[in-house]
Design an enzyme around this catalytic site. Structure first.
Site, PDB file in Angstrom:
ATOM      1  N   GLN A  46       0.840  -1.194   0.000  1.00 46.02           N
ATOM      2  CA  GLN A  46       0.000   0.000   0.000  1.00 46.02           C
ATOM      3  C   GLN A  46       0.873   1.241   0.000  1.00 46.02           C
ATOM      4  O   GLN A  46       2.055   1.184   0.347  1.00 46.02           O
ATOM      5  CB  GLN A  46      -0.982   0.024   1.170  1.00 46.02           C
ATOM      6  N   ARG A  59       3.913  13.232  14.156  1.00 45.44           N
ATOM      7  CA  ARG A  59       3.183  11.979  13.928  1.00 45.44           C
ATOM      8  C   ARG A  59       4.104  10.835  14.346  1.00 45.44           C
ATOM      9  O   ARG A  59       5.209  10.729  13.862  1.00 45.44           O
ATOM     10  CB  ARG A  59       2.791  11.845  12.462  1.00 45.44           C
ATOM     11  N   HIS A  62       5.381   5.194  15.587  1.00 47.69           N
ATOM     12  CA  HIS A  62       4.529   4.031  15.339  1.00 47.69           C
ATOM     13  C   HIS A  62       5.310   2.848  14.785  1.00 47.69           C
ATOM     14  O   HIS A  62       6.285   3.027  14.071  1.00 47.69           O
ATOM     15  CB  HIS A  62       3.461   4.369  14.287  1.00 47.69           C
ATOM     16  N   LYS A  72       8.967   0.546   5.491  1.00 47.55           N
ATOM     17  CA  LYS A  72       8.386   1.768   4.933  1.00 47.55           C
ATOM     18  C   LYS A  72       9.433   2.461   4.081  1.00 47.55           C
ATOM     19  O   LYS A  72      10.624   2.421   4.385  1.00 47.55           O
ATOM     20  CB  LYS A  72       7.950   2.726   6.056  1.00 47.55           C
ATOM     21  N   HIS A 119       8.640   4.609  13.844  1.00 43.08           N
ATOM     22  CA  HIS A 119       8.830   5.693  12.881  1.00 43.08           C
ATOM     23  C   HIS A 119       7.993   6.904  13.272  1.00 43.08           C
ATOM     24  O   HIS A 119       6.858   6.772  13.718  1.00 43.08           O
ATOM     25  CB  HIS A 119       8.412   5.204  11.487  1.00 43.08           C
ATOM     26  N   TYR A 132       4.378   7.543   1.642  1.00 39.58           N
ATOM     27  CA  TYR A 132       5.205   6.395   1.987  1.00 39.58           C
ATOM     28  C   TYR A 132       4.562   5.094   1.543  1.00 39.58           C
ATOM     29  O   TYR A 132       3.357   4.923   1.585  1.00 39.58           O
ATOM     30  CB  TYR A 132       5.573   6.364   3.467  1.00 39.58           C
ATOM     31  N   LYS A 167      -3.487   9.893  20.910  1.00 38.00           N
ATOM     32  CA  LYS A 167      -2.854   8.574  20.926  1.00 38.00           C
ATOM     33  C   LYS A 167      -1.337   8.708  20.980  1.00 38.00           C
ATOM     34  O   LYS A 167      -0.676   8.064  21.788  1.00 38.00           O
ATOM     35  CB  LYS A 167      -3.287   7.768  19.695  1.00 38.00           C
TER      36      LYS A 167
END
Length: 182
Positions: A46, A59, A62, A72, A119, A132, A167
């Site tokens: 994806q 961000r 994760h 990635k 990341h 990405y 989060k």
């Protein structure tokens, strides 16, 4: 593409080689054969894009836990970011070490992040777009994260954090997480 090793095991900074003329430029951003020659994952399932309107937006950090780890390939298409990766593979000699990379819409760099790395990126300008490729589908039950300001990581973010999700702000500290992380 020119593959530059990083200080972290298995992560690569990839420099694009634009070819230009009066129309502009052309550059390959992914080549299965070249990635395989480097021993990198070359199958991506994806492609994601993110847009951040405000400088200082953060961000991450994760990653997905085994067996759902994902590689990635990150590129900044508009604006400028610092991309930060942390090795969370406990068997690695660079375990819990991090490295910082500046990716911009002008420097022709992209970052290959192997499975087993957390990341994150922070925007250095307004109106940033990042794209990405990801080698594994998102698996919600495998999602994990590290807190961006965990003292054990000692990450020096280049600008104040202005926007961050609840989060990402509330991932548990490493000391409070179940081991192994990955």
């Amino acid at each position: 593409m020119i593959f530059h090793p990083t200080t972290l095991n298995d992560a690569w900074l990839i420099e694009l080689e634009p070819r230009g003329d009066q129309r502009g430029y052309f550059a390959r951003t992914m080549c299965q054969e070249e990635f395989e020659k480097q021993g990198l994952i070359s199958r991506f399932v994806q492609q994601n894009t993110s847009f951040s309107s405000e400088r200082g937006t953060l961000r991450g950090l994760h990653y997905q836990k085994r067996p759902h780890g994902e590689a990635k390939l990150i590129r900044c298409l508009r604006g400028s970011i610092v991309d930060i990766i942390v090795d969370v593979r406990e068997e690695s000699s660079t375990y819990l070490q991090h490295q910082i990379f500046e990716l911009t819409d002008k420097n022709f760099y992209q970052l290959y992040v192997p499975p087993g790395f957390a990341h994150s990126f922070q925007t250095l300008t307004d109106n940033v777009e990042v794209s990405y490729l990801v080698s594994a589908p998102y698996t919600p039950e495998a999602e994990r994260g590290l807190r961006y300001n965990d003292e054990r990581l000692n990450i020096n973010w280049p600008v104040p954090v202005t926007v961050i999700s609840e989060k990402d702000k509330n991932w548990p500290l490493i000391a409070d997480q179940e081991l192994p992380l990955y």
